[in-house]
Structures are given as C-alpha cells and as structure tokens.
Design an enzyme around this catalytic site. Sequence first.
Site, PDB file in Angstrom:
ATOM      1  N   TYR A  51      16.013   3.098  13.775  1.00 15.58           N
ATOM      2  CA  TYR A  51      14.086   2.699  12.906  1.00 15.58           C
ATOM      3  C   TYR A  51      13.672   2.904  14.268  1.00 15.58           C
ATOM      4  O   TYR A  51      13.788   2.215  15.126  1.00 15.58           O
ATOM      5  CB  TYR A  51      14.361   1.236  12.765  1.00 15.58           C
ATOM      6  CG  TYR A  51      14.893   0.402  10.874  1.00 15.58           C
ATOM      7  CD1 TYR A  51      15.165   1.351   9.893  1.00 15.58           C
ATOM      8  CD2 TYR A  51      14.914  -0.495  11.029  1.00 15.58           C
ATOM      9  CE1 TYR A  51      15.730   0.947   8.985  1.00 15.58           C
ATOM     10  CE2 TYR A  51      15.561  -1.217   9.883  1.00 15.58           C
ATOM     11  CZ  TYR A  51      15.322  -0.278   8.503  1.00 15.58           C
ATOM     12  OH  TYR A  51      16.478  -0.048   7.059  1.00 15.58           O
ATOM     13  N   PHE A 207      13.347  -1.500  -1.726  1.00 15.56           N
ATOM     14  CA  PHE A 207      11.824  -1.913  -2.296  1.00 15.56           C
ATOM     15  C   PHE A 207      12.599  -2.701  -3.826  1.00 15.56           C
ATOM     16  O   PHE A 207      11.947  -2.290  -4.557  1.00 15.56           O
ATOM     17  CB  PHE A 207      13.039  -0.426  -3.723  1.00 15.56           C
ATOM     18  CG  PHE A 207      12.894   1.196  -2.530  1.00 15.56           C
ATOM     19  CD1 PHE A 207      12.100   1.213  -1.172  1.00 15.56           C
ATOM     20  CD2 PHE A 207      13.079   1.981  -3.244  1.00 15.56           C
ATOM     21  CE1 PHE A 207      12.470   2.758  -0.751  1.00 15.56           C
ATOM     22  CE2 PHE A 207      13.298   2.865  -2.415  1.00 15.56           C
ATOM     23  CZ  PHE A 207      12.879   3.102  -1.156  1.00 15.56           C
ATOM     24  N   PRO A 208      11.676  -3.658  -3.262  1.00 17.57           N
ATOM     25  CA  PRO A 208      11.872  -5.200  -4.077  1.00 17.57           C
ATOM     26  C   PRO A 208      10.296  -4.927  -5.013  1.00 17.57           C
ATOM     27  O   PRO A 208      10.493  -5.572  -5.878  1.00 17.57           O
ATOM     28  CB  PRO A 208      11.828  -6.348  -3.322  1.00 17.57           C
ATOM     29  CG  PRO A 208      10.706  -5.419  -1.678  1.00 17.57           C
ATOM     30  CD  PRO A 208      11.479  -4.119  -1.655  1.00 17.57           C
ATOM     31  N   LEU A 209       9.628  -4.211  -4.611  1.00 19.10           N
ATOM     32  CA  LEU A 209       7.925  -4.017  -5.303  1.00 19.10           C
ATOM     33  C   LEU A 209       8.221  -2.993  -5.796  1.00 19.10           C
ATOM     34  O   LEU A 209       7.571  -1.898  -6.413  1.00 19.10           O
ATOM     35  CB  LEU A 209       7.314  -4.202  -4.411  1.00 19.10           C
ATOM     36  CG  LEU A 209       7.001  -5.361  -3.835  1.00 19.10           C
ATOM     37  CD1 LEU A 209       6.137  -5.766  -3.111  1.00 19.10           C
ATOM     38  CD2 LEU A 209       6.910  -6.106  -4.813  1.00 19.10           C
ATOM     39  N   GLY A 210       9.443  -2.153  -6.453  1.00 18.22           N
ATOM     40  CA  GLY A 210       9.710  -0.411  -6.565  1.00 18.22           C
ATOM     41  C   GLY A 210       8.856   0.652  -5.703  1.00 18.22           C
ATOM     42  O   GLY A 210       9.587   0.082  -4.830  1.00 18.22           O
ATOM     43  N   PRO A 214       5.141   8.080  -4.816  1.00 19.88           N
ATOM     44  CA  PRO A 214       4.038   8.146  -6.119  1.00 19.88           C
ATOM     45  C   PRO A 214       4.027   8.286  -7.677  1.00 19.88           C
ATOM     46  O   PRO A 214       3.182   7.689  -7.946  1.00 19.88           O
ATOM     47  CB  PRO A 214       3.377   9.140  -6.140  1.00 19.88           C
ATOM     48  CG  PRO A 214       2.999   9.699  -4.300  1.00 19.88           C
ATOM     49  CD  PRO A 214       4.505   9.044  -4.274  1.00 19.88           C
TER      50      PRO A 214
END
Length: 284
Positions: A51, A207-210, A214
């Site tokens: 990171y 990716f807890p919110l998807g 796009p």
Amino acid sequence: MPFAFAGRPVARIGYGAMQLSRLRDDRAAGIALLRRAVELGVNHVDTAQFYGFGLVNELLREALRPEDGVLIVSKVGAAPNPGGQFPLRFAQRPEELRAAVEENLTTLGLEQIPVVNLRRADSGPVGLQLPDDQVVDADDQLAEMIALRDEGKIGAIGLSSVSLEVLRRALPVGIDCVQNAYSLVDRRDEQMLELCLAENIAWVPYFPLGSAAPHLPKVTDAPAVIAAAESSGFTPAQVGLAWLLHRAPNVLLIPGTATLAHLEANMAAGDVPADVMDALSAMI
C-alpha cells in the site's frame, strides 16, 4: 459486541488503511486520521507493505502507540510494480512471502505482526493475471506461513481472495480470518462465511459496498438500501455496512477512507438500529 480475533477482543468496525496512500503529500493529515480513528474506538487496522509502496506502513508506525492496543493485520502475496500496467504484481512463492513479512516488520517497526493474510489468487478483482511462475500450491505457501508463525515473526495466519476448497484444506493450520469480496449485492461466498462462522474465524469482507468498477453493482444503488436509508436518516453507505454487521457476529469491517468526515460516517454505521435491518431484510 467485540469479536475475539487473534486472541484479543476487537471492535467490529476497524479501519482499512489502503487509502492513506492518497495522502502521500500530506503526511500530517494521514497521522491525524489515524489518531482520530483510535479516538473513535478503532483497534483493528488492515494494511500491506505494497500500500503506497511502504508509505502506509510508515504512517502507521508514526501514528500508532503501543498503549493504543491496535491489532495490526497485514498481507503478503503481492508486491509493488512501479511502472507496470498494474501497480501490483503477484509475489506468491514461499521465499517472496517471507521477504514481504520481513519488509512489513521493518516498515511497521514491529518484532511480530499480529496477523498476516496470505493473499492468493483463487478469487478477487479481474484484470491482474497470475503468471505461470506464480502458480504455487497452497500447501507450500501455508508451510512457509507456519514456519514464520513458529519463528514468532507473525502471530496468526489469515487468508484472502481464497476459495472454499483452499480454506477447508487450511483449517488444520489454524486460520484466524478470511478476507474475500462480500457485500449485500455480492454474496457468492455465502457458504464460506457460514464455514467461518462455524469455525469461529473472523470474516473480513473487502468491497463491503460492492465493487468500485463502473459496470458492477454497488450497495448504495440498491433500491432497498436507498429506501432503508431514507426511512432511518442514515446514509445508504451506513446502511450497507450495518447490514454486514447484522449478517453474522464474526463479521469485522475495515472500511477505508482518506477523510475525517468519511471515517466518522463509517464508524457511525454501528449505530444503525436493528429494526432498520429487519425492514431491509424484508425488502431484499
């Protein structure tokens, strides 16, 4: 309620440090963000040497103090790839896993990393292809991780982007957490979550919110989530994170951000009441 993770209780909302790399030109803001996270009760931070090409670990070393009691979780299996088509390359061979642990120890300033996730390529984001020379059997990788644990360089072993078959093979090793993509709109790994729950293994979804891509679905675009948010006064993102917390008691969240406002909003997801989740469940 906290969850016992790697031998200690941790708050169920932690912090994913990847986005700290956006603050390369404002290290003071990165330090302030981490200190605010601790003030808000964060005691579980997810990081990796790759990171920000080591920057994120350096910020963690500077910002966190032993008395904060923060459980640091890092990962191995990839390495920086400056100038390449992708900023990362796979580094799956046992000697590369060991080298990555050593780099993490140096940049974090630790004698032992409490938890290290073996990031495999069984599942995960599309686009980064696994070269033939990086195809390594999980048993060989796990043997190296066990050796590192036996030597005291790491405290516990986790898995990331892993298949159900590999997780089952790894259970006798002693696995403390699994990081896979999972959200209200992406529940392909439902069976794996249930296995982790039965084995008392922390489930730490990325990716807890998807997806950020796009063309893939986002939790915040789901009509049921929007409706639950509008009726409760919380944001769709907070409702989506809260759904994960209510999904199972072994779920630990590590939402990432580089802003104080988003950090505080993410932490407030724990305040979404159960009746909002009950209403959401009735709509999905």
